[in-house]
Every structure is written in structure tokens, then in C-alpha cells.
Write a protein that holds these residues in place. Structure first.
Motif, PDB file in Angstrom:
ATOM      1  N   SER A 129       3.544  -6.571  18.727  1.00  0.00           N
ATOM      2  CA  SER A 129       2.414  -7.750  19.168  1.00  0.00           C
ATOM      3  C   SER A 129       1.836  -7.577  20.477  1.00  0.00           C
ATOM      4  O   SER A 129       0.725  -8.119  20.582  1.00  0.00           O
ATOM      5  CB  SER A 129       2.886  -9.184  18.734  1.00  0.00           C
ATOM      6  N   TRP A 130       2.464  -6.749  21.186  1.00  0.00           N
ATOM      7  CA  TRP A 130       1.658  -6.880  22.623  1.00  0.00           C
ATOM      8  C   TRP A 130       0.826  -5.578  22.902  1.00  0.00           C
ATOM      9  O   TRP A 130       0.110  -5.547  23.982  1.00  0.00           O
ATOM     10  CB  TRP A 130       2.939  -6.640  23.661  1.00  0.00           C
ATOM     11  N   ARG A 131       0.296  -5.045  21.899  1.00  0.00           N
ATOM     12  CA  ARG A 131      -0.519  -3.930  21.798  1.00  0.00           C
ATOM     13  C   ARG A 131      -1.838  -4.575  22.317  1.00  0.00           C
ATOM     14  O   ARG A 131      -2.209  -5.468  21.694  1.00  0.00           O
ATOM     15  CB  ARG A 131      -0.385  -3.052  20.586  1.00  0.00           C
ATOM     16  N   GLY A 132      -2.590  -3.645  23.083  1.00  0.00           N
ATOM     17  CA  GLY A 132      -3.766  -4.085  23.305  1.00  0.00           C
ATOM     18  C   GLY A 132      -4.056  -5.226  24.262  1.00  0.00           C
ATOM     19  O   GLY A 132      -5.088  -5.527  24.917  1.00  0.00           O
ATOM     20  N   LEU A 133      -2.817  -5.812  25.093  1.00  0.00           N
ATOM     21  CA  LEU A 133      -3.006  -6.511  26.025  1.00  0.00           C
ATOM     22  C   LEU A 133      -3.140  -5.924  27.389  1.00  0.00           C
ATOM     23  O   LEU A 133      -2.881  -4.738  27.582  1.00  0.00           O
ATOM     24  CB  LEU A 133      -1.632  -7.194  26.224  1.00  0.00           C
ATOM     25  N   SER A 134      -3.999  -6.827  28.121  1.00  0.00           N
ATOM     26  CA  SER A 134      -3.953  -6.106  29.712  1.00  0.00           C
ATOM     27  C   SER A 134      -2.899  -5.809  30.619  1.00  0.00           C
ATOM     28  O   SER A 134      -1.785  -6.448  30.008  1.00  0.00           O
ATOM     29  CB  SER A 134      -4.993  -6.966  30.325  1.00  0.00           C
ATOM     30  N   TYR A 135      -2.645  -5.081  31.463  1.00  0.00           N
ATOM     31  CA  TYR A 135      -1.386  -4.868  32.112  1.00  0.00           C
ATOM     32  C   TYR A 135      -0.816  -5.997  32.700  1.00  0.00           C
ATOM     33  O   TYR A 135       0.395  -6.399  32.721  1.00  0.00           O
ATOM     34  CB  TYR A 135      -1.746  -3.850  33.313  1.00  0.00           C
ATOM     35  N   ALA A 136      -1.532  -7.148  33.277  1.00  0.00           N
ATOM     36  CA  ALA A 136      -1.284  -8.270  33.766  1.00  0.00           C
ATOM     37  C   ALA A 136      -0.470  -9.332  32.581  1.00  0.00           C
ATOM     38  O   ALA A 136       0.426  -9.624  32.920  1.00  0.00           O
ATOM     39  CB  ALA A 136      -2.347  -8.879  34.620  1.00  0.00           C
ATOM     40  N   PHE A 140       7.144  -0.315  29.067  1.00  0.00           N
ATOM     41  CA  PHE A 140       6.587  -0.744  28.139  1.00  0.00           C
ATOM     42  C   PHE A 140       5.142  -0.480  27.935  1.00  0.00           C
ATOM     43  O   PHE A 140       4.637  -0.160  26.850  1.00  0.00           O
ATOM     44  CB  PHE A 140       6.692  -2.329  28.143  1.00  0.00           C
ATOM     45  N   GLN A 141       4.395  -0.486  29.078  1.00  0.00           N
ATOM     46  CA  GLN A 141       2.979   0.005  28.915  1.00  0.00           C
ATOM     47  C   GLN A 141       2.579   1.665  28.260  1.00  0.00           C
ATOM     48  O   GLN A 141       1.895   1.589  27.675  1.00  0.00           O
ATOM     49  CB  GLN A 141       2.137  -0.041  30.392  1.00  0.00           C
ATOM     50  N   ALA A 142       3.699   2.109  28.854  1.00  0.00           N
ATOM     51  CA  ALA A 142       3.327   3.770  28.336  1.00  0.00           C
ATOM     52  C   ALA A 142       4.028   3.892  27.073  1.00  0.00           C
ATOM     53  O   ALA A 142       3.162   4.483  26.069  1.00  0.00           O
ATOM     54  CB  ALA A 142       4.265   4.665  29.214  1.00  0.00           C
ATOM     55  N   SER A 143       4.877   2.988  26.517  1.00  0.00           N
ATOM     56  CA  SER A 143       5.403   3.273  25.120  1.00  0.00           C
ATOM     57  C   SER A 143       4.244   2.609  24.193  1.00  0.00           C
ATOM     58  O   SER A 143       3.958   3.323  23.230  1.00  0.00           O
ATOM     59  CB  SER A 143       6.446   2.381  24.886  1.00  0.00           C
ATOM     60  N   LEU A 144       3.668   1.578  24.502  1.00  0.00           N
ATOM     61  CA  LEU A 144       2.746   0.910  23.682  1.00  0.00           C
ATOM     62  C   LEU A 144       1.560   1.715  23.528  1.00  0.00           C
ATOM     63  O   LEU A 144       0.703   1.698  22.723  1.00  0.00           O
ATOM     64  CB  LEU A 144       2.297  -0.265  24.183  1.00  0.00           C
ATOM     65  N   SER A 145       1.160   2.596  24.776  1.00  0.00           N
ATOM     66  CA  SER A 145       0.067   3.342  24.525  1.00  0.00           C
ATOM     67  C   SER A 145       0.104   4.715  23.764  1.00  0.00           C
ATOM     68  O   SER A 145      -0.941   5.117  23.512  1.00  0.00           O
ATOM     69  CB  SER A 145      -0.269   3.793  26.077  1.00  0.00           C
ATOM     70  N   LEU A 146       1.157   5.047  23.616  1.00  0.00           N
ATOM     71  CA  LEU A 146       1.571   6.149  22.910  1.00  0.00           C
ATOM     72  C   LEU A 146       2.264   5.963  21.426  1.00  0.00           C
ATOM     73  O   LEU A 146       3.034   6.857  20.774  1.00  0.00           O
ATOM     74  CB  LEU A 146       2.354   7.041  23.663  1.00  0.00           C
ATOM     75  N   GLY A 147       2.136   4.800  20.784  1.00  0.00           N
ATOM     76  CA  GLY A 147       2.643   4.584  19.381  1.00  0.00           C
ATOM     77  C   GLY A 147       3.930   3.885  19.439  1.00  0.00           C
ATOM     78  O   GLY A 147       4.430   3.786  18.588  1.00  0.00           O
ATOM     79  N   GLY A 148       4.480   3.412  20.545  1.00  0.00           N
ATOM     80  CA  GLY A 148       5.660   2.405  20.699  1.00  0.00           C
ATOM     81  C   GLY A 148       5.357   1.114  20.249  1.00  0.00           C
ATOM     82  O   GLY A 148       4.114   0.822  20.242  1.00  0.00           O
ATOM     83  N   PRO A 149       6.195   0.292  19.650  1.00  0.00           N
ATOM     84  CA  PRO A 149       7.790   0.797  19.443  1.00  0.00           C
ATOM     85  C   PRO A 149       8.006   1.401  18.236  1.00  0.00           C
ATOM     86  O   PRO A 149       9.308   1.412  18.046  1.00  0.00           O
ATOM     87  CB  PRO A 149       8.542  -0.572  19.867  1.00  0.00           C
ATOM     88  N   ASP A 150       7.069   1.914  17.339  1.00  0.00           N
ATOM     89  CA  ASP A 150       7.510   2.445  16.244  1.00  0.00           C
ATOM     90  C   ASP A 150       7.806   3.707  16.362  1.00  0.00           C
ATOM     91  O   ASP A 150       8.314   4.589  15.376  1.00  0.00           O
ATOM     92  CB  ASP A 150       6.156   2.449  15.275  1.00  0.00           C
TER      93      ASP A 150
END
Length: 466
Positions: free
Chosen positions: A45-52, A236-246
Motif C-alpha cells: 500500500s506504500w507504493r507511490g508515496l514520497s520518500y518523506a 523499503f524505497q528500493a524494493s517498492l521501486s522494483l516490484g517489491g514486496p511481491d
């Protein structure tokens, strides 16, 4: 949330006290009594959030007793709003499923900015609330010092003393520390190595009588829990940018003091799918020798082209040992006391448990230069020597090519022009615009002998209210 010592004897503390205490009274390091755990659905659910915004979700459970939601959100917006890239920690692709995460877009061009820009704001917040003054004492092998000074120089309730090994940091690293104006900023060049500086810091925290009872020391080194906490976020940021957590991720981390990679270990424990963590070191390879052969033994410290990792006593490794020993503080204390006298090993099943997640590689200066040159020739992308070690280790230790491998890019190559030149790359790395006049700025620092009483005497004389 309460925090406990890795040596089991110090009292449990809340976040504010841990922030200001640094080293525990029993000589151990503070860790959370328990970690928050996020479900895959929640992370998704955190995909697309800003870094902050992401940083708030990951970190707020650690600080909620001390800081209101609104104040912490504002602090994070201010912290990451000064970074020179909107993504804060952008990813650059080197090859199929191979990436560098650029952690050098902050004010001092190193990954330390992620934690230390926040730490300065946390200190100001807590000290203002308590109407308290502290003296920051820190040791740096290059990057921590400038990031700490930049993060804390505006703090009204702080004097800051940073120790660096004389003539053993790059000129850019030194100037980033020594050209910052301010009556509360003191740079000390110690005629020794980083381990000597770190030892002085630890001994001073253990006995603060030299300050005459008028103030207390606070830590900016990665022994301070807040440093570790802030570094968890970019995994977490890197993972979400590359298809995580799936899908699971692998990370290669250039590390000397073990703090940055320990943050990745915590991210996994908090629910982020991570299949591999690679410890990337230079010739000062105590971590590699332990992880590859279960032997923890100090050797003579060597000066290398990657000075930020010229460390032999990796303080944060104690935090991992605490977990590997079932959080038995007495066992950790006994092990580390033995390690100060000679080589030690841990029980084979504990070591094998660590090897399920961790691999390691030691890269010498030639391998570092070769990697800088190879990556530039293939991609026209310039690595600093520490990141080059991370890339080399990632390629040599990779377990599964289908899993994205992300090397943490820990510093801007302009901080290490000598290493870039030695690699044979013809391009000279340029400092960013905001630092273009660095070599014209006036320096201020004091050279002292490798003597604890001399350093403590200087500090006692020069802090604001002495």
C-alpha cells in the motif's frame, strides 16, 4: 517502545533517552526491545508515496512516544526536502537486474545525510523540549563528520566535536568538515587512525567526568540508534521501486562499521522480502573473514583508496551478534571481551544461521580501480571507490540472477578524485554547484596527538559554557 542494551545490564530506555545517550552504561549498544512488523499488504500500500511519507510509515513506531505525528512529518519533509533529487534515493541501472541506489544526493554527498540531517532535527526537538545542552562527540573515517556537522550546525543546544584521523581522509572530505563556520563546531585531527578516534569516543562516553558535570555527551556515530533507524527506510524505497514486496531483493552494501547493512537486516525482520545481503569491504576485511570463515580477528589497519571503510573495529556488528546469540547480553559481553585479546568464533550453528542471509567479499585497491574503469567503459557511469567495491562484491557473490541486485551508492565520486584518476578513467568528477567553491573556503581544525587526555582537555576548554 523500549530500548535495551546488547550487553544486558543497562536499564531499558525510551526513545528520547536513547537518542541522547548513545552508548549504554554497560558499554553495549541500544536496540529496540521488539521490532514493528509490516504485512506484505501494508508494504504494498506504500507504493507511490514520497520518500518523506514512506519514512514516516517505517520510522514512526520507533519514536511515537516522544514526537507527535505532525511534528515528525514536518521534520521528515524538511530533512529530505534539501536533497538534490526529487526521488531522494534514485536508482540507476547498470545491467539486467543490476542497480545502484544513489544515496549521495544530500548536502554532503554521502549516505550519512539520510540519518544525520534527521538526527540534527531530532536533537533540536528533544533538547528544546528538555531545555538541555549537550556536547556531541563523534569519530569519522571521512563522511560521518561532514554530515554530522551539516545536520547539527544550526542546533541551538549543541556543541559538536568531530575527530578524524590526520591526513587519512580525502581532501574533499576534510574540507567539507573544516570549512563550515560556527562557534559551536570543532574539528580535531588526531595523529592516529579511525579506530584510535573511535576508541577515544567510546572511552569518553564511559567516563564523562572531564566535562565537570556541567553537560553530557551525545553520539552522532552509528552507535546512535537514530542513525540505524533512518537507514532502514531506503531498503523499503528500493524494493517498492522494483516490484517489491511481491518479489524479493538482494543488496550489496559497502560497509566498515556495519551500521548500513544492519539496517537492511532490520528491514528484513520488519517484513521486507530480502533474500541476500552482501557485506562489501576493502583490505580491512574483519567482517569478510568472519562471515566467510567464522573467525573474528583484528589485523593491522591499512590505508586504502576507500578510506571511509578503513575500520577494523566494526561497532554495529555487536548488534547482529546480540541477535545471533538469542539476545543474550552476557554472552555478547563475554565474546567481545575475548575478541579484544585475540581471535574468536561463534557456535557453528549460529554462524550458519547468519550465512543464510549474508555473503561477503573483500576487494583490494586494484579490484576497486578495475571496477570503476569497467563500469565507466560499459555505462559512462562513474562510481566512487566505496560503491565500486559494492558493485564488485555484488557481482562475485550474487546467488540468483533473477533477483534484483541493488548496490548502495554511498558517496559521490567527486569526493575521491585520486581513486578515480588511479582507475584510468579520463573524466574528472566535478563537485556539484552548491559545493563548487569548496577549495576556496577557509579551513579551521586543530591537530592533536593520539592522546585521550589531550583531546578531552581540548573539549573541556572549548565547549560553549566551559
Amino acid at each position: 517502545m523500549r530500548y535495551i542494551s546488547t550487553r544486558g545490564q543497562a536499564p531499558a530506555l525510551g526513545f528520547e533517552d536513547v537518542l541522547l545517550t548513545g552508548l549504554a552504561s554497560d558499554g553495549g549498544l541500544y536496540v529496540p526491545e521488539s521490532l514493528p512488523h509490516f504485512s506484505l499488504e501494508e508494504i504494498r500500500s506504500w507504493r507511490g508515496l514520497s520518500y518523506a511519507e514512506l519514512a514516516f510509515n517505517v520510522m514512526y513506531p520507533f519514536v511515537e512516544e516522544a514526537i507527535s505525528e505532525a511534528d515528525f512529518r514536518q521534520m521528515l519533509e524538511e530533512t529530505y526536502g534539501v536533497f538534490a533529487h526529487k526521488a531522494v534515493a534514485p536508482l540507476v541501472q547498470l545491467d539486467t537486474n543490476e542497480w545502484v541506489m544513489e544515496l549521495f544526493r544530500g548536502p554532503t554527498l554521502a549516505f550519512k545525510d539520510f540519518a544525520l540531517q534527521l538526527l540534527g532535527r531530532l536533537l533540536d526537538y528533544v533538547l528544546e523540549k528538555r531545555k538541555q545542552h549537550v556536547v556531541i562527540m563523534g569519530a569519522t573515517s571521512g563522511d560521518t563528520g561532514s554530515a554530522a556537522i551539516e545536520g547539527c550546525r544550526r542546533c541551538e543546544h549543541v556543541d559538536i566535536f568531530i575527530l578524524h584521523p590526520y591526513q587519512r581522509v580525502s581532501e574533499v572530505q576534510r574540507r567539507q568538515m573544516t570549512t563550515v563556520p560556527g562557534d559551536n563546531i570543532h574539528n580535531i585531527a588526531v595523529k592516529g587512525n579511525f579506530d584510535d578516534c573511535q576508541r577515544m569516543v567510546k572511552e569518553s562516553f564511559g567516563d564523562q567526568s572531564f566535562l565537570g558535570g556541567k553537560t553530557q555527551l551525545a553520539a552522532v556515530n552509528s552507535i546512535n540508534w537514530a542513525r540505524i533507524m533512518a537507514q532502514i527506510v531506503y531498503y523499503f524505497q528500493a524494493s517498492l521501486s522494483l516490484g517489491g514486496p511481491d518479489r524479493s531483493m538482494a543488496f550489496s552494501v559497502p560497509t566498515g562499521n556495519f551500521g548500513d547493512i544492519f539496517a537492511g537486516y532490520l528491514a528484513k525482520k520488519m517484513g521486507l522480502p530480502i533474500s541476500q545481503l552482501v557485506i562489501a569491504t576493502n583490505k580491512n576485511d574483519i567482517l569478510h573473514r568472519f562471515m566467510s570463515g567464522n573467525k573474528y580477528e583484528q589485523h593491522q589497519l591499512e590505508h586504502t583508496l576507500s578510506p571511509s571503510m578503513d575500520i577494523m573495529v566494526s561497532s554495529n556488528f555487536e548488534r547482529l551478534l546480540f541477535d545471533l546469540h538469542g539476545r543474550d547480553g552476557a554472552a555478547v559481553k563475554e565474546l567481545l571481551e575475548s575478541a579484544s585479546k585475540g581471535p574468536v568464533s561463534i557456535a557453528d550453528y549460529r554462524w550458519k544461521n547468519a550465512r543464510k542471509l549474508f555473503d561477503s567479499e573483500a576487494v583490494d585497491d586494484k579490484g576497486t580501480c578495475d571496477t570503476i574503469r569497467e563500469v565507466f567503459e560499459a555505462n559512462e557511469y562513474l562510481l566512487d571507490p566505496h560503491t565500486a567495491i559494492g558493485v564488485r562484491a555484488a557481482r562475485n557473490c550474487r546467488r540468483d540472477a533473477s533477483v534484483p541486485m541493488i548496490t548502495l551508492g554511498t558517496a559521490h565520486p567527486a569526493k575521491f578524485p585520486d581513486a578515480v584518476a588511479e582507475s584510468g578513467v579520463s573524466v574528472k568528477p566535478e563537485l556539484p554547484v552548491h559545493m563548487a567553491d569548496l577549495f576556496d573556503r577557509e579551513e579551521r581544525y586543530t591537530v592533536l596527538d593520539n592522546n585521550l587526555s589531550e583531546v578531552q582537555g581540548f573539549m573541556a576548554k572549548h565547549w560553549k559554557n566551559a
